[in-house]
Design a protein around this motif. Structure first.
Motif, PDB file in Angstrom:
ATOM      1  N   THR A   1      24.631-100.574  42.046  1.00 17.51           N
ATOM      2  CA  THR A   1      24.817-101.854  42.170  1.00 17.51           C
ATOM      3  C   THR A   1      25.112-102.127  43.713  1.00 17.51           C
ATOM      4  O   THR A   1      25.956-101.383  44.338  1.00 17.51           O
ATOM      5  CB  THR A   1      25.678-102.869  41.194  1.00 17.51           C
ATOM      6  N   LYS A   2      24.509-103.251  44.122  1.00 21.47           N
ATOM      7  CA  LYS A   2      25.095-103.873  45.616  1.00 21.47           C
ATOM      8  C   LYS A   2      26.095-104.596  45.377  1.00 21.47           C
ATOM      9  O   LYS A   2      26.491-105.448  44.442  1.00 21.47           O
ATOM     10  CB  LYS A   2      23.868-104.332  46.416  1.00 21.47           C
ATOM     11  N   PRO A   3      26.932-104.601  46.261  1.00 21.39           N
ATOM     12  CA  PRO A   3      27.109-103.940  47.611  1.00 21.39           C
ATOM     13  C   PRO A   3      27.828-102.390  47.219  1.00 21.39           C
ATOM     14  O   PRO A   3      28.552-102.080  46.140  1.00 21.39           O
ATOM     15  CB  PRO A   3      28.119-104.485  48.594  1.00 21.39           C
ATOM     16  N   TRP A   4      27.177-101.328  47.923  1.00 14.54           N
ATOM     17  CA  TRP A   4      27.722-100.134  47.285  1.00 14.54           C
ATOM     18  C   TRP A   4      28.477 -99.442  48.654  1.00 14.54           C
ATOM     19  O   TRP A   4      28.640 -99.976  49.739  1.00 14.54           O
ATOM     20  CB  TRP A   4      26.465 -99.195  47.262  1.00 14.54           C
ATOM     21  N   HIS A   5      29.401 -98.516  48.275  1.00 11.61           N
ATOM     22  CA  HIS A   5      30.481 -97.976  49.190  1.00 11.61           C
ATOM     23  C   HIS A   5      29.659 -96.778  49.835  1.00 11.61           C
ATOM     24  O   HIS A   5      29.192 -95.863  48.924  1.00 11.61           O
ATOM     25  CB  HIS A   5      31.672 -97.719  48.613  1.00 11.61           C
ATOM     26  N   PRO A   6      29.700 -96.572  51.092  1.00 11.39           N
ATOM     27  CA  PRO A   6      28.957 -95.384  51.476  1.00 11.39           C
ATOM     28  C   PRO A   6      29.300 -93.988  51.055  1.00 11.39           C
ATOM     29  O   PRO A   6      28.596 -93.108  50.495  1.00 11.39           O
ATOM     30  CB  PRO A   6      29.307 -95.361  53.059  1.00 11.39           C
ATOM     31  N   ASP A   7      30.816 -93.655  50.749  1.00 11.79           N
ATOM     32  CA  ASP A   7      31.119 -92.400  50.310  1.00 11.79           C
ATOM     33  C   ASP A   7      30.846 -92.506  48.876  1.00 11.79           C
ATOM     34  O   ASP A   7      30.383 -91.135  48.495  1.00 11.79           O
ATOM     35  CB  ASP A   7      32.598 -92.266  50.444  1.00 11.79           C
ATOM     36  N   ASN A   8      30.857 -93.403  48.216  1.00 14.93           N
ATOM     37  CA  ASN A   8      30.351 -93.498  46.714  1.00 14.93           C
ATOM     38  C   ASN A   8      28.889 -92.835  46.580  1.00 14.93           C
ATOM     39  O   ASN A   8      28.418 -92.179  45.772  1.00 14.93           O
ATOM     40  CB  ASN A   8      30.703 -94.589  45.985  1.00 14.93           C
ATOM     41  N   LEU A   9      28.410 -93.751  47.507  1.00 13.47           N
ATOM     42  CA  LEU A   9      26.757 -93.515  47.431  1.00 13.47           C
ATOM     43  C   LEU A   9      26.479 -91.895  47.743  1.00 13.47           C
ATOM     44  O   LEU A   9      25.386 -91.430  46.956  1.00 13.47           O
ATOM     45  CB  LEU A   9      25.937 -94.339  48.332  1.00 13.47           C
ATOM     46  N   ILE A  10      26.883 -91.431  48.829  1.00 13.36           N
ATOM     47  CA  ILE A  10      26.662 -90.039  49.082  1.00 13.36           C
ATOM     48  C   ILE A  10      27.113 -89.176  48.038  1.00 13.36           C
ATOM     49  O   ILE A  10      26.419 -88.214  47.692  1.00 13.36           O
ATOM     50  CB  ILE A  10      27.460 -89.786  50.359  1.00 13.36           C
ATOM     51  N   LEU A  11      28.052 -89.400  47.374  1.00 12.36           N
ATOM     52  CA  LEU A  11      28.595 -88.521  46.303  1.00 12.36           C
ATOM     53  C   LEU A  11      27.614 -88.695  45.095  1.00 12.36           C
ATOM     54  O   LEU A  11      27.251 -87.388  44.400  1.00 12.36           O
ATOM     55  CB  LEU A  11      30.144 -88.819  45.880  1.00 12.36           C
ATOM     56  N   THR A  12      27.241 -89.544  44.793  1.00 18.89           N
ATOM     57  CA  THR A  12      26.428 -89.890  43.888  1.00 18.89           C
ATOM     58  C   THR A  12      25.028 -89.112  43.877  1.00 18.89           C
ATOM     59  O   THR A  12      24.356 -88.408  43.303  1.00 18.89           O
ATOM     60  CB  THR A  12      25.899 -91.495  43.646  1.00 18.89           C
ATOM     61  N   LEU A  13      24.233 -89.369  45.183  1.00 20.61           N
ATOM     62  CA  LEU A  13      23.254 -88.432  45.637  1.00 20.61           C
ATOM     63  C   LEU A  13      23.527 -87.017  45.587  1.00 20.61           C
ATOM     64  O   LEU A  13      22.681 -86.382  45.346  1.00 20.61           O
ATOM     65  CB  LEU A  13      22.843 -88.920  46.963  1.00 20.61           C
ATOM     66  N   THR A  14      24.706 -86.536  45.899  1.00 18.53           N
ATOM     67  CA  THR A  14      24.968 -85.037  46.003  1.00 18.53           C
ATOM     68  C   THR A  14      24.919 -84.652  44.504  1.00 18.53           C
ATOM     69  O   THR A  14      24.204 -83.477  44.390  1.00 18.53           O
ATOM     70  CB  THR A  14      26.311 -84.692  46.646  1.00 18.53           C
ATOM     71  N   ASN A  15      25.265 -85.291  43.860  1.00 17.73           N
ATOM     72  CA  ASN A  15      25.398 -84.964  42.235  1.00 17.73           C
ATOM     73  C   ASN A  15      23.836 -85.029  41.813  1.00 17.73           C
ATOM     74  O   ASN A  15      23.456 -84.171  41.140  1.00 17.73           O
ATOM     75  CB  ASN A  15      26.211 -86.058  41.530  1.00 17.73           C
ATOM     76  N   ALA A  16      23.002 -85.779  42.359  1.00 17.83           N
ATOM     77  CA  ALA A  16      21.797 -85.952  41.664  1.00 17.83           C
ATOM     78  C   ALA A  16      20.840 -84.778  42.287  1.00 17.83           C
ATOM     79  O   ALA A  16      20.066 -84.235  41.585  1.00 17.83           O
ATOM     80  CB  ALA A  16      20.962 -87.153  42.267  1.00 17.83           C
ATOM     81  N   VAL A  17      21.191 -84.261  43.538  1.00 20.69           N
ATOM     82  CA  VAL A  17      20.612 -83.136  43.836  1.00 20.69           C
ATOM     83  C   VAL A  17      20.816 -81.840  43.276  1.00 20.69           C
ATOM     84  O   VAL A  17      20.117 -80.933  42.943  1.00 20.69           O
ATOM     85  CB  VAL A  17      20.962 -82.870  45.724  1.00 20.69           C
ATOM     86  N   ASN A  18      22.249 -81.787  42.779  1.00 19.14           N
ATOM     87  CA  ASN A  18      22.794 -80.864  42.260  1.00 19.14           C
ATOM     88  C   ASN A  18      21.796 -80.744  40.761  1.00 19.14           C
ATOM     89  O   ASN A  18      21.770 -79.512  40.207  1.00 19.14           O
ATOM     90  CB  ASN A  18      24.236 -80.776  41.949  1.00 19.14           C
ATOM     91  N   LEU A  19      21.845 -81.835  40.243  1.00 14.67           N
ATOM     92  CA  LEU A  19      21.011 -81.816  38.860  1.00 14.67           C
ATOM     93  C   LEU A  19      19.636 -81.453  38.956  1.00 14.67           C
ATOM     94  O   LEU A  19      19.041 -80.596  38.247  1.00 14.67           O
ATOM     95  CB  LEU A  19      20.923 -83.344  38.600  1.00 14.67           C
TER      96      LEU A  19
END
Length: 494
Positions: free
Chosen positions: A104-122
């Protein structure tokens, strides 16, 4: 091509796209698309791992687009980013488009990067899982070929012609002929011989020369365990059968089903266990400790002992009925002192093995050192020879021949054909006092000369003699112009 994970960001707002590319660009290889057509084109031409798509898009919603992605590129991890938190959209996204995360917006940059990193690992885990699934489908045939290949290599290693090292005139030739003759026939065999004569090697040769060669070969030293543990080890046990039995245990007889069981030191088992073993051999079935049910097993038993089992039977220490169950045929292995003609080829093979094990290379064994090895009676047989050559290799210098000065002292001072135990002092000498003293003196002088590489000055100094005095003793003992026993040099390296 970038080695960073590739992410596709889809949003119809250009400022939002630029902001996301700027923030995510340090960690990911970011691709951007402002509409679904552009996003589809990127997916068709590039390797994308994660999609981050806005929900409100012209022409179709983000969820509808991700449904299409799921159908065509199911491995890509799909994520929605939206300023709207409609529960119906979230549920549809999860159920229909297989959405990994709804941001959801607004998103926090650090949280977004962490979520995307987890998605890449998945994504990486999904790919690994697919590869493993393919490997598992191929595993039965691949594993079967691998096991068969290794068993074939073992069969070659323990071949009667190549695996049991001996010379043309060796008494081991008759042993190998007997083993080769009996190997194909499914009868039990008893191997008799002193400790270190190679009974386990002979048992393996029997197994790999038999029709059971592609089945298991298992070994148990019967003299190393008390009755209860030996029974458990051979026949198995149920959980709780005795203190420490915390889980079911499959015994060696069951694990070797179809193959060969080698029972070493069979002469050491107690009379009580002899009865249990006899029943198993008679019935062809085992009963695990603590289990009321029996299980059929199909095994060939090869037993070995350093005792004379026939004499043990006559003395009442070994059951005659068990002996006849075990001894379909009896093969006796000679001691090393009875096959000294094998010393050169045997020592060569032992040296090669030691060099591979220790990672140290030498040209070979000198003729003088070989003469010392041939002169000794080897009460510990091949096992003692292996230990001695390994000791010589460790103490020797890399790249230099192993000389007689590296041979252990108890071997050097032993009278020809006799064994001198480490730490013993001439206890085997016979004759008058003068004869014994002369024999001791001869052995001590000869051993000291060998250690000092026949340097008479150093020998005289160590023994507290003058050069003239040493010369006189050498003349008296016939060592003045002695030459090493002419034994062909062994110079094979691993």
């Amino acid at each position: 091509m970038s080695d960073r994970p590739a992410i596709l960001v889809v949003d119809d707002e250009i400022r939002s796209l630029e902001a996301l590319r700027r923030i995510l660009g340090e960690d990911f290889d970011v691709r951007i698309a402002s509409d679904i057509n552009a996003a589809t084109s990127i997916l068709e031409n590039e390797w994308i791992q994660v999609i981050l798509c806005d929900q409100r898009m012209p022409g179709a919603s983000g969820i509808e687009f991700l449904q299409q992605v799921r159908a065509r590129w199911p491995d890509v991890v799909r994520m929605i980013i939206s300023g709207y938190t409609d529960a119906h959209d979230i549920i549809n996204g999860i159920n229909e488009a297989g959405i990994y995360q709804y941001i959801t917006k607004p998103w926090h940059p650090d949280n977004l990067i962490l979520t995307l990193t987890n998605a890449v690992n998945l994504y990486s885990l999904q790919r690994e899982n697919e590869l493993l699934a393919v490997e598992m489908r191929m595993a039965p045939s691949t594993a079967s070929k691998l096991v068969l290949g290794r068993r074939s290599a073992l069969k070659r290693d323990y071949d009667f012609d190549d695996g049991i090292i001996r010379s043309r005139s060796s008494p081991m030739n008759a042993v190998c002929d007997a083993l080769k003759q009996v190997a194909p026939f499914d009868i039990p065999v008893v191997l008799m011989g002193a400790s270190g004569t190679g009974k386990e090697l002979a048992a393996r040769a029997l197994h790999y020369g038999s029709l059971r060669w592609n089945k298991p070969f298992v070994v148990e030293n019967c003299g190393a365990l008390p009755d209860q543990l030996l029974e458990s080890e051979l026949f198995g046990h149920k959980r709780g059968a005795f203190t420490g039995a915390v889980e079911d245990h499959v015994g060696l007889f069951e694990r070797a089903n179809g193959g060969t069981v080698f029972l070493d030191e069979i002469g050491e088992v107690s009379p009580a266990f002899q009865v249990k073993l006899l029943r198993v051999l008679q019935e062809g079935e085992i009963r695990p400790v603590g289990n009321g049910k029996t299980r059929k097993v199909d095994i060939r038993v090869v037993a070995a002992t350093n005792r004379d089992l026939e004499e043990e039977v006559r003395q009442g220490r070994f059951r005659a009925d068990l002996f006849y169950r075990l001894a379909g045929t009896v093969v006796r292995l000679p001691t090393l002192r009875d096959r000294l003609m094998d010393m050169e080829i045997l020592a060569s093979a032992v040296l090669e093995s030691a060099q591979r094990k220790l990672g140290k290379q030498v040209p070979g064994i000198s003729a003088e050192a070989m003469a010392c090895l041939v002169n000794y009676a080897w009460p510990g047989n091949v096992r003692e020879l292996q230990n001695e050559i390994q000791h010589m290799l460790v103490m020797g210098k890399e790249g230099e021949e192993l000389g007689a000065n590296l041979v252990s002292r108890h071997i050097l001072i032993a009278a020809p054909g006799q064994a001198q135990e480490p730490g013993e002092d001439f206890t085997g000498l016979t004759g008058t006092l003068r004869d014994r003293v002369n024999e001791m003196e001869l052995c001590i002088i000869r051993e000291t000369l060998i250690r000092h590489r026949w340097n008479k000055s150093k020998t005289a100094e160590e023994l507290g003699l003058s050069r003239v005095g040493l010369r006189g003793k050498l003349e008296r003992f016939g060592l003045e112009n002695v030459k090493p026993i002419p034994v062909r040099r062994i110079a094979r390296s691993g």
